[in-house]
Design a protein around this motif. Structure first.
Motif, PDB file in Angstrom:
ATOM      1  N   GLN A 286       3.754  10.912 -18.749  1.00  0.00           N
ATOM      2  CA  GLN A 286       2.948  11.067 -17.353  1.00  0.00           C
ATOM      3  C   GLN A 286       1.992  10.123 -16.699  1.00  0.00           C
ATOM      4  OE1 GLN A 286       1.087  15.028 -17.423  1.00  0.00           O
ATOM      5  NE2 GLN A 286       3.023  15.928 -18.539  1.00  0.00           N
ATOM      6  N   GLU A 287       1.519   9.291 -17.614  1.00  0.00           N
ATOM      7  CA  GLU A 287       0.488   8.122 -17.331  1.00  0.00           C
ATOM      8  C   GLU A 287       1.407   7.152 -16.428  1.00  0.00           C
ATOM      9  OE1 GLU A 287      -2.319   4.832 -19.398  1.00  0.00           O
ATOM     10  OE2 GLU A 287      -1.608   6.614 -20.633  1.00  0.00           O
ATOM     11  N   SER A 288       2.372   6.735 -17.073  1.00  0.00           N
ATOM     12  CA  SER A 288       3.256   5.727 -16.242  1.00  0.00           C
ATOM     13  C   SER A 288       3.754   6.262 -15.024  1.00  0.00           C
ATOM     14  CB  SER A 288       4.415   5.251 -17.127  1.00  0.00           C
ATOM     15  OG  SER A 288       3.989   4.629 -18.265  1.00  0.00           O
ATOM     16  N   ALA A 289       4.047   7.764 -14.950  1.00  0.00           N
ATOM     17  CA  ALA A 289       4.687   8.308 -13.862  1.00  0.00           C
ATOM     18  C   ALA A 289       3.399   8.472 -12.800  1.00  0.00           C
ATOM     19  CB  ALA A 289       5.008   9.757 -13.917  1.00  0.00           C
ATOM     20  N   LEU A 290       2.437   8.769 -13.269  1.00  0.00           N
ATOM     21  CA  LEU A 290       1.149   8.736 -12.148  1.00  0.00           C
ATOM     22  C   LEU A 290       0.875   7.095 -11.495  1.00  0.00           C
ATOM     23  CD1 LEU A 290      -1.210  11.002 -14.006  1.00  0.00           C
ATOM     24  CD2 LEU A 290      -0.299  11.304 -11.790  1.00  0.00           C
ATOM     25  N   LYS A 291       0.913   6.017 -12.518  1.00  0.00           N
ATOM     26  CA  LYS A 291       1.137   4.597 -11.786  1.00  0.00           C
ATOM     27  C   LYS A 291       1.925   4.394 -11.040  1.00  0.00           C
ATOM     28  CE  LYS A 291      -0.455   2.446 -16.309  1.00  0.00           C
ATOM     29  NZ  LYS A 291       0.081   1.641 -17.374  1.00  0.00           N
ATOM     30  N   TYR A 292       3.067   5.017 -10.869  1.00  0.00           N
ATOM     31  CA  TYR A 292       4.169   4.818  -9.788  1.00  0.00           C
ATOM     32  C   TYR A 292       3.599   5.676  -8.436  1.00  0.00           C
ATOM     33  CZ  TYR A 292       8.497   5.019  -7.291  1.00  0.00           C
ATOM     34  OH  TYR A 292       9.656   4.728  -6.265  1.00  0.00           O
ATOM     35  N   ILE A 293       3.066   6.740  -8.542  1.00  0.00           N
ATOM     36  CA  ILE A 293       2.346   7.618  -7.429  1.00  0.00           C
ATOM     37  C   ILE A 293       1.125   6.853  -6.858  1.00  0.00           C
ATOM     38  CG2 ILE A 293       1.097   9.774  -6.924  1.00  0.00           C
ATOM     39  CD1 ILE A 293       3.744  10.470  -7.628  1.00  0.00           C
ATOM     40  N   LYS A 294       0.494   6.110  -7.640  1.00  0.00           N
ATOM     41  CA  LYS A 294      -0.683   5.145  -7.227  1.00  0.00           C
ATOM     42  C   LYS A 294      -0.076   3.931  -6.317  1.00  0.00           C
ATOM     43  CE  LYS A 294      -4.500   2.277  -8.583  1.00  0.00           C
ATOM     44  NZ  LYS A 294      -5.250   1.960  -9.606  1.00  0.00           N
ATOM     45  N   TRP A 295       0.933   3.583  -7.139  1.00  0.00           N
ATOM     46  CA  TRP A 295       1.669   2.271  -6.261  1.00  0.00           C
ATOM     47  C   TRP A 295       2.069   2.781  -4.807  1.00  0.00           C
ATOM     48  CZ3 TRP A 295       6.935   2.193  -5.502  1.00  0.00           C
ATOM     49  CH2 TRP A 295       7.491   0.953  -5.069  1.00  0.00           C
ATOM     50  N   PHE A 296       3.072   4.035  -4.929  1.00  0.00           N
ATOM     51  CA  PHE A 296       3.778   4.392  -3.745  1.00  0.00           C
ATOM     52  C   PHE A 296       2.653   4.686  -2.600  1.00  0.00           C
ATOM     53  CE2 PHE A 296       6.255   7.688  -1.532  1.00  0.00           C
ATOM     54  CZ  PHE A 296       7.331   6.898  -1.141  1.00  0.00           C
ATOM     55  N   ALA A 297       1.660   5.174  -2.985  1.00  0.00           N
ATOM     56  CA  ALA A 297       0.567   5.377  -2.083  1.00  0.00           C
ATOM     57  C   ALA A 297      -0.293   4.155  -1.337  1.00  0.00           C
ATOM     58  CB  ALA A 297      -0.610   6.495  -2.670  1.00  0.00           C
ATOM     59  N   ASN A 298       0.267   3.119  -1.687  1.00  0.00           N
ATOM     60  CA  ASN A 298      -0.447   1.873  -1.173  1.00  0.00           C
ATOM     61  C   ASN A 298      -0.002   1.788   0.144  1.00  0.00           C
ATOM     62  OD1 ASN A 298      -0.074  -1.216  -1.082  1.00  0.00           O
ATOM     63  ND2 ASN A 298      -1.994  -0.920  -2.090  1.00  0.00           N
ATOM     64  N   LYS A 299      -0.833   1.241   1.195  1.00  0.00           N
ATOM     65  CA  LYS A 299      -0.576   0.955   2.566  1.00  0.00           C
ATOM     66  C   LYS A 299       0.726  -0.071   2.602  1.00  0.00           C
ATOM     67  CE  LYS A 299      -2.001  -0.782   6.967  1.00  0.00           C
ATOM     68  NZ  LYS A 299      -3.186  -1.338   7.633  1.00  0.00           N
ATOM     69  N   ASP A 300       0.582  -1.110   1.795  1.00  0.00           N
ATOM     70  CA  ASP A 300       1.740  -2.275   1.884  1.00  0.00           C
ATOM     71  C   ASP A 300       3.182  -1.786   1.627  1.00  0.00           C
ATOM     72  OD1 ASP A 300       0.043  -3.957   3.076  1.00  0.00           O
ATOM     73  OD2 ASP A 300      -0.428  -5.093   1.121  1.00  0.00           O
ATOM     74  N   VAL A 301       3.124  -0.812   0.262  1.00  0.00           N
ATOM     75  CA  VAL A 301       4.406  -0.254  -0.114  1.00  0.00           C
ATOM     76  C   VAL A 301       4.990   0.716   0.899  1.00  0.00           C
ATOM     77  CG1 VAL A 301       5.246   1.187  -1.845  1.00  0.00           C
ATOM     78  CG2 VAL A 301       3.361  -0.504  -2.589  1.00  0.00           C
ATOM     79  N   GLN A 302       4.135   1.461   1.641  1.00  0.00           N
ATOM     80  CA  GLN A 302       4.323   2.328   2.616  1.00  0.00           C
ATOM     81  C   GLN A 302       5.125   1.816   3.912  1.00  0.00           C
ATOM     82  OE1 GLN A 302       4.424   6.119   2.686  1.00  0.00           O
ATOM     83  NE2 GLN A 302       4.478   5.946   0.590  1.00  0.00           N
ATOM     84  N   ALA A 303       4.546   0.581   4.278  1.00  0.00           N
ATOM     85  CA  ALA A 303       4.979  -0.126   5.248  1.00  0.00           C
ATOM     86  C   ALA A 303       6.342  -0.671   5.151  1.00  0.00           C
ATOM     87  CB  ALA A 303       4.212  -1.297   5.619  1.00  0.00           C
ATOM     88  N   LYS A 304       6.511  -1.175   3.769  1.00  0.00           N
ATOM     89  CA  LYS A 304       7.794  -1.753   3.244  1.00  0.00           C
ATOM     90  C   LYS A 304       8.968  -0.465   3.122  1.00  0.00           C
ATOM     91  CE  LYS A 304      10.110  -4.906  -0.055  1.00  0.00           C
ATOM     92  NZ  LYS A 304      10.070  -5.407  -1.035  1.00  0.00           N
ATOM     93  N   TRP A 305       8.385   0.559   2.859  1.00  0.00           N
ATOM     94  CA  TRP A 305       9.314   1.996   2.676  1.00  0.00           C
ATOM     95  C   TRP A 305       9.983   2.160   4.045  1.00  0.00           C
ATOM     96  CZ3 TRP A 305      12.396   4.790   0.435  1.00  0.00           C
ATOM     97  CH2 TRP A 305      12.565   6.219   0.486  1.00  0.00           C
ATOM     98  N   TRP A 306       9.147   1.885   5.090  1.00  0.00           N
ATOM     99  CA  TRP A 306       9.566   2.388   6.509  1.00  0.00           C
ATOM    100  C   TRP A 306      10.546   1.352   6.852  1.00  0.00           C
ATOM    101  CZ3 TRP A 306      10.433   5.469  10.488  1.00  0.00           C
ATOM    102  CH2 TRP A 306      10.650   4.793  11.648  1.00  0.00           C
ATOM    103  N   ALA A 307      10.256   0.055   6.503  1.00  0.00           N
ATOM    104  CA  ALA A 307      11.073  -1.083   7.026  1.00  0.00           C
ATOM    105  C   ALA A 307      12.421  -0.988   6.299  1.00  0.00           C
ATOM    106  CB  ALA A 307      10.580  -2.220   6.567  1.00  0.00           C
TER     107      ALA A 307
END
Length: 442
Positions: free
Chosen positions: A336-357
Motif C-alpha cells: 500500500q505504501e508504494s501504491a500510495l506513491k503512485y497515487i501521489k505521482w499521478f496527481a501531479n500536474k505535469d503527469v496529468q498534462a502528459k496523460w492527456w497528451a
C-alpha cells in the motif's frame, strides 16, 4: 461507467488480457488492474516515468471489457492480492467503500496536500466520493469520460444537402442543440443515398446484456425531467423516475430507434456504434468520449470528415451520462505504501498534462482549464462542454441489481415493443423499491 459488457469493443490498437512492462517481477513491483482499451495502453507508457522516478516497477493486469467487472469484482470480493492499484468502475465505489475493498484516502490526501478541489467537481462526486456529496474519498479521479456525439461533417457540408435541409426544416444543417433538431437530422439522413450508398440517421445504444441501453437512454431521460429520487428525500422515486415528462423522454428514444437507426440495431453498444460510424453507415453516432481520439485518426471517417458535439438539450434540462473511473488502492495489497506513491505521482500536474497528451482524459482542473486546452485536440472543447453537464447512474452497493432492472424495463419497451413508456417506468419504480427495501433503506 462501463461495468459488465458482453461485447468486445475492437477499438484499442493493442488489446491484451494481461501485460507487464517487465517479465521479471521484483519485490517492489506494483500491479495495476484495469480494462483493456486504448487509455490503458497510454497508461503503460505514462507509468514508465513513475518507474524512472521511484525505481518501483509496474505490472499491468488488463482484462477485456467483456470480463472486466466479473474478473475484478470477484478478485475484490475474495480479498485477493493480485491488484495493488485498481481503476474501478464509477459504480463500484459504494460497494467497494462499504465492503472495505478500497483504502480510504482522506488522511493521505491531507498529508500530501492533494485537494479534491483541484479536480473537476463532477468527477470527484462520480469517481471518488461515498456517500455521494460527502468529503469521504476512496479514489483519485483518473479517467474522465462522458457520452457525446460525432457527426459526418463532410456530409453536413455538402451544398445540395444544406439547401434541401434548410428548405425542409428552416434552419442551417449543423450540430444539433436540441433533441428536436437531432431528430430532424436523423430523419433527413435516414435511407438517403450519399456517394452512391444508402446511409442512415443515427447509431444509438440499445444493448440489453450489460448496461448499454441504460447508458444511452439516460441521456434523453435526464433532459426530459427524469430523476433518480426526490432531492429532498432519498429513495423516494415515485413521480421522479416515472413522471409524465420522463415517459415522454423514453418515448422519444424509442421513436429515434424506430425511425432512424440502421438495420440490425437491436443490440448496439460502444463497439457496434463506433463500427456503424467507421463503416460510413450513419450521419450521427452516440458514444463515450474515449472513442473520439481513435475515430479522429481513422483514415476513412476521421480528420476533416468528423465533427463532435455534446449531448443536446431537452425540454427540461441539459445533461449527459457520466462515464469514466477513479484509481484506488486495494486494501488487501501488501504494498500500500508504494501504491500510495503512485497515487501521489499521478496527481501531479505535469503527469496529468502528459496523460492527456498520450490519450487519457485528465480530470485535473489545471489541465482542462488551461487556456490552450480547447485547441489541444479537435474534440477537447466538446469534452469540456460535456463534462460540465454530467449526471450518473446509482452508485449504491446494489447497483448491479438496479442496473439489471433498468436494462430489462427500457429494452422491453424501446426494442422489444412491449407496453408503454409509462408502464416501463412504473415497473422500474417497483423494481427499485423492492431492491432498496431488501437493503433496508426503505
Amino acid at each position: 461507467m462501463k461495468s459488465t459488457l458482453k461485447l468486445a469493443l475492437g477499438l484499442a490498437s493493442a488489446i491484451f488480457a494481461s501485460t507487464a512492462v517487465s517479465n521479471v517481477a521484483h519485490a517492489e513491483d506494483l500491479t495495476l488492474c484495469w480494462a483493456a482499451w486504448d487509455p490503458a495502453n497510454a497508461l503503460v507508457e505514462l507509468s514508465k516515468d513513475f518507474t524512472k522516478q521511484t525505481g518501483i516497477g509496474m505490472k499491468f493486469e488488463f482484462v477485456p471489457w467483456t470480463n472486466y467487472a466479473d474478473r475484478f469484482l470477484n478478485e475484490l470480493n475474495s480479498h485477493g492480492k493480485l491488484c495493488d492499484l485498481i481503476i474501478g468502475d464509477s459504480q463500484w465505489i459504494g460497494g467497494a467503500a462499504e465492503n472495505g475493498h478500497y483504502v480510504k484516502l482522506n488522511d493521505f490526501f491531507d498529508k500530501e496536500h492533494i485537494s479534491m478541489d483541484d479536480f473537476v467537481p463532477a468527477t470527484v462526486v462520480g469517481y471518488s466520493e461515498w456517500p455521494k456529496n460527502t468529503p469521504n474519498y476512496w479514489a483519485l479521479p483518473a479517467m474522465g469520460d462522458v457520452v457525446g456525439w460525432t457527426y459526418r461533417k463532410d456530409w453536413f457540408s455538402k451544398p445540395e444537402l444544406q439547401k434541401e435541409f434548410k428548405e425542409k426544416y428552416g434552419w442551417e444543417l449543423g450540430p444539433p442543440k436540441t433533441y428536436d433538431q437531432l431528430m430532424q437530422i436523423a430523419e433527413f439522413f435516414q435511407k438517403r443515398q450519399i456517394d452512391g450508398k444508402a446511409v442512415y440517421g443515427a447509431s444509438i445504444y440499445t444493448e440489453r446484456g450489460s448496461e448499454g441501453i441504460t447508458m444511452g437512454v439516460t441521456n434523453v431521460l435526464y433532459d426530459y425531467g427524469f430523476d433518480y429520487q426526490n432531492p429532498k428525500k432519498p429513495y423516494e422515486m415515485q413521480g421522479f423516475v416515472n413522471s409524465a415528462d420522463a415517459a415522454k423522454g423514453l418515448e422519444f428514444y424509442k421513436k429515434l430507434y424506430d425511425c432512424c437507426t440502421p438495420p440490425g440495431s437491436s443490440n448496439v453498444y460502444m463497439g457496434e456504434s463506433a463500427d456503424a460510424f467507421k463503416s460510413g453507415q450513419v450521419a450521427l453516432h452516440m458514444n463515450f468520449a474515449f472513442t473520439w481520439p481513435g475515430l479522429y485518426k481513422d483514415e476513412k471517417v476521421g480528420g476533416d470528415k468528423i465533427g463532435f458535439f455534446a449531448n443536446p438539450a431537452g425540454p427540461k434540462g441539459h445533461f449527459a451520462q457520466l462515464g469514466g473511473q477513479g484509481i484506488s488502492v486495494v486494501s488487501y495489497s501488501d504494498k500500500q505504501e508504494s501504491a500510495l506513491k503512485y497515487i501521489k505521482w499521478f496527481a501531479n500536474k505535469d503527469v496529468q498534462a502528459k496523460w492527456w497528451a498520450l490519450g487519457g482524459y485528465s480530470c485535473l482542473n489545471a489541465v482542462v482549464n488551461d487556456p490552450k486546452f480547447p485547441s489541444s485536440q479537435p474534440y477537447a472543447s466538446t469534452f469540456l462542454e460535456s463534462m460540465a453537464i454530467v449526471k450518473d447512474f446509482w452508485a449504491e452497493p446494489s447497483y448491479a441489481t438496479l442496473l439489471q432492472a433498468m436494462q430489462k424495463r427500457v429494452h422491453d419497451y424501446v426494442v422489444a415493443d412491449k407496453g408503454t413508456a409509462q408502464e416501463a417506468l412504473d415497473s422500474l419504480v417497483k423494481d427499485w423499491t423492492q431492491t432498496f427495501q431488501d437493503d433496508g433503506k426503505m
